[in-house]
Design a protein around this motif. Structure first.
Motif, PDB file in Angstrom:
ATOM      1  N   LYS A 146      22.840  -5.527   5.216  1.00 51.08           N
ATOM      2  CA  LYS A 146      21.395  -5.520   5.884  1.00 51.08           C
ATOM      3  C   LYS A 146      21.543  -4.021   6.000  1.00 51.08           C
ATOM      4  N   LEU A 147      20.304  -3.477   5.335  1.00 45.75           N
ATOM      5  CA  LEU A 147      19.888  -1.728   4.873  1.00 45.75           C
ATOM      6  C   LEU A 147      19.222  -1.023   6.625  1.00 45.75           C
ATOM      7  N   PRO A 148      18.652  -0.593   6.384  1.00 43.17           N
ATOM      8  CA  PRO A 148      18.292   0.086   7.411  1.00 43.17           C
ATOM      9  C   PRO A 148      16.650   0.504   6.569  1.00 43.17           C
ATOM     10  N   VAL A 149      15.536  -0.008   7.536  1.00 48.70           N
ATOM     11  CA  VAL A 149      14.151   0.198   6.659  1.00 48.70           C
ATOM     12  C   VAL A 149      13.623   0.970   7.263  1.00 48.70           C
ATOM     13  N   GLU A 150      12.988   2.008   6.175  1.00 49.76           N
ATOM     14  CA  GLU A 150      11.584   3.434   6.682  1.00 49.76           C
ATOM     15  C   GLU A 150      10.752   2.829   5.645  1.00 49.76           C
ATOM     16  N   ASN A 151       9.590   3.445   6.516  1.00 53.53           N
ATOM     17  CA  ASN A 151       8.667   3.355   6.500  1.00 53.53           C
ATOM     18  C   ASN A 151       7.661   4.393   5.465  1.00 53.53           C
ATOM     19  N   LEU A 152       8.247   4.780   4.619  1.00 52.22           N
ATOM     20  CA  LEU A 152       7.594   5.959   3.906  1.00 52.22           C
ATOM     21  C   LEU A 152       6.380   6.177   2.925  1.00 52.22           C
ATOM     22  N   GLU A 153       5.906   7.308   3.613  1.00 54.70           N
ATOM     23  CA  GLU A 153       4.853   8.340   2.485  1.00 54.70           C
ATOM     24  C   GLU A 153       4.615   8.484   1.403  1.00 54.70           C
ATOM     25  N   ILE A 154       3.997   7.939   0.906  1.00 52.03           N
ATOM     26  CA  ILE A 154       3.476   9.112  -0.623  1.00 52.03           C
ATOM     27  C   ILE A 154       2.378   9.315  -0.674  1.00 52.03           C
ATOM     28  N   LEU A 155       2.311  10.584  -0.991  1.00 49.39           N
ATOM     29  CA  LEU A 155       0.825  11.774  -0.883  1.00 49.39           C
ATOM     30  C   LEU A 155       0.744  11.488  -2.304  1.00 49.39           C
ATOM     31  N   ALA A 215      -4.444  10.633  -1.029  1.00 46.50           N
ATOM     32  CA  ALA A 215      -4.518   9.319  -0.829  1.00 46.50           C
ATOM     33  C   ALA A 215      -2.845   9.283   0.280  1.00 46.50           C
ATOM     34  N   SER A 216      -2.538   8.848   1.056  1.00 47.49           N
ATOM     35  CA  SER A 216      -1.297   8.617   1.425  1.00 47.49           C
ATOM     36  C   SER A 216      -1.158   6.846   1.368  1.00 47.49           C
ATOM     37  N   VAL A 217       0.162   7.013   0.669  1.00 43.75           N
ATOM     38  CA  VAL A 217       0.187   5.108   0.343  1.00 43.75           C
ATOM     39  C   VAL A 217       1.754   5.084   0.941  1.00 43.75           C
ATOM     40  N   PHE A 218       1.997   3.983   1.687  1.00 48.48           N
ATOM     41  CA  PHE A 218       3.345   3.273   2.160  1.00 48.48           C
ATOM     42  C   PHE A 218       4.239   2.044   1.733  1.00 48.48           C
ATOM     43  N   VAL A 219       5.343   2.602   2.035  1.00 48.57           N
ATOM     44  CA  VAL A 219       6.183   1.428   1.271  1.00 48.57           C
ATOM     45  C   VAL A 219       6.731   1.212   2.385  1.00 48.57           C
ATOM     46  N   LYS A 220       7.413   0.266   2.828  1.00 53.63           N
ATOM     47  CA  LYS A 220       8.687  -0.060   2.989  1.00 53.63           C
ATOM     48  C   LYS A 220       9.687   0.066   3.229  1.00 53.63           C
ATOM     49  N   ALA A 221      10.609   0.679   3.016  1.00 51.73           N
ATOM     50  CA  ALA A 221      12.086   0.228   2.016  1.00 51.73           C
ATOM     51  C   ALA A 221      13.193   0.191   2.888  1.00 51.73           C
ATOM     52  N   GLU A 222      13.794   0.015   2.099  1.00 52.36           N
ATOM     53  CA  GLU A 222      14.666  -0.460   2.304  1.00 52.36           C
ATOM     54  C   GLU A 222      15.454   0.239   1.890  1.00 52.36           C
ATOM     55  N   ALA A 244      28.432   0.942  -2.479  1.00 56.36           N
ATOM     56  CA  ALA A 244      28.155  -0.980  -2.715  1.00 56.36           C
ATOM     57  C   ALA A 244      27.143  -1.404  -2.763  1.00 56.36           C
ATOM     58  N   GLU A 245      26.130  -0.526  -1.489  1.00 54.84           N
ATOM     59  CA  GLU A 245      24.272  -0.689  -1.288  1.00 54.84           C
ATOM     60  C   GLU A 245      24.487  -0.806  -2.575  1.00 54.84           C
ATOM     61  N   ARG A 246      23.694   0.099  -3.084  1.00 58.21           N
ATOM     62  CA  ARG A 246      23.199   0.891  -4.608  1.00 58.21           C
ATOM     63  C   ARG A 246      23.824  -0.230  -5.663  1.00 58.21           C
ATOM     64  N   THR A 247      25.219  -0.127  -5.606  1.00 60.37           N
ATOM     65  CA  THR A 247      25.446  -1.022  -7.109  1.00 60.37           C
ATOM     66  C   THR A 247      24.732  -2.750  -6.807  1.00 60.37           C
ATOM     67  N   TYR A 248      24.478  -3.411  -5.498  1.00 60.54           N
ATOM     68  CA  TYR A 248      24.089  -4.693  -5.742  1.00 60.54           C
ATOM     69  C   TYR A 248      22.337  -4.702  -5.586  1.00 60.54           C
ATOM     70  N   GLY A 249      22.123  -3.185  -4.841  1.00 63.28           N
ATOM     71  CA  GLY A 249      20.318  -3.509  -4.695  1.00 63.28           C
ATOM     72  C   GLY A 249      19.254  -5.282  -4.595  1.00 63.28           C
ATOM     73  N   PHE A 250      18.844  -5.158  -5.560  1.00 62.82           N
ATOM     74  CA  PHE A 250      18.164  -6.381  -5.442  1.00 62.82           C
ATOM     75  C   PHE A 250      18.337  -7.525  -6.274  1.00 62.82           C
ATOM     76  N   MET A 251      19.835  -7.555  -6.563  1.00 67.20           N
ATOM     77  CA  MET A 251      20.355  -8.703  -6.909  1.00 67.20           C
ATOM     78  C   MET A 251      19.860  -9.833  -6.317  1.00 67.20           C
ATOM     79  N   ASN A 252      19.513 -10.972  -6.821  1.00 65.22           N
ATOM     80  CA  ASN A 252      19.399 -12.591  -6.893  1.00 65.22           C
ATOM     81  C   ASN A 252      18.855 -12.423  -5.681  1.00 65.22           C
ATOM     82  N   ARG A 253      17.770 -11.446  -5.780  1.00 61.70           N
ATOM     83  CA  ARG A 253      15.975 -11.463  -4.063  1.00 61.70           C
ATOM     84  C   ARG A 253      15.148 -12.886  -5.813  1.00 61.70           C
TER      85      ARG A 253
END
Length: 150
Positions: free
Chosen positions: A26-35, A40-47, A53-62
């Protein structure tokens, strides 16, 4: 509705929920802004994956990672990073980002591939998103991600 139909429908519903559930952690989620370089500003909702351990598992099995979402991998020090797609069925793109938030490189990654995708220089962060999202939104190397970190 008889019991066997109820059980069958419940099993189908449970399988659907399991296949759509978020990752192992269960990772925290932030709304990141990319300039972007165009202003332009582009937004991504990122875990946010900070622990090893979180970095190693990443998006596995999604199986489904919607456009506009991603995972930011945060490292303690600048270093050459290397990612792979072991047990990751969804095609991804990865941006390697330096400690000031500047995107240094973007690569596409192949589902299930064990081939390493290395950063071309030492970086502090990596952002994975659905493959093609950076291109669709006009995000390129040289663009800056606003990070609320020291």
């Amino acid at each position: 509705m008889n019991n066997s139909k109820r059980i069958f429908l419940f099993a189908v519903f449970a399988a659907f929920l399991f296949s759509c559930q978020a990752g192992k952690y269960k990772l925290p989620v932030e709304n990141l802004e990319i300039l972007t370089s165009s202003g332009a500003s582009v937004f991504v909702k990122a875990e946010i994956a900070r622990k090893d351990a979180e970095r190693t598992y990443g998006f596995m099995n999604r199986k489904n990672i919607p456009d506009g979402t991603g995972m930011l991998f945060v490292f303690e020090t600048d270093q050459i990073l290397s990612f792979w797609m072991k047990n990751t069925p969804h095609p991804l793109s990865i941006a390697y980002i330096d400690s000031s938030g500047v995107i240094q490189a973007i690569f596409d990654m192949t589902p299930y591939s064990l081939a390493p995708v290395k950063s071309p220089r030492s970086v502090r962060y990596a952002l994975e998103v659905p493959q093609g999202w950076f291109e669709k939104t006009g995000v390129k190397p040289g663009d800056r991600i606003l990070l609320n970190r020291p």
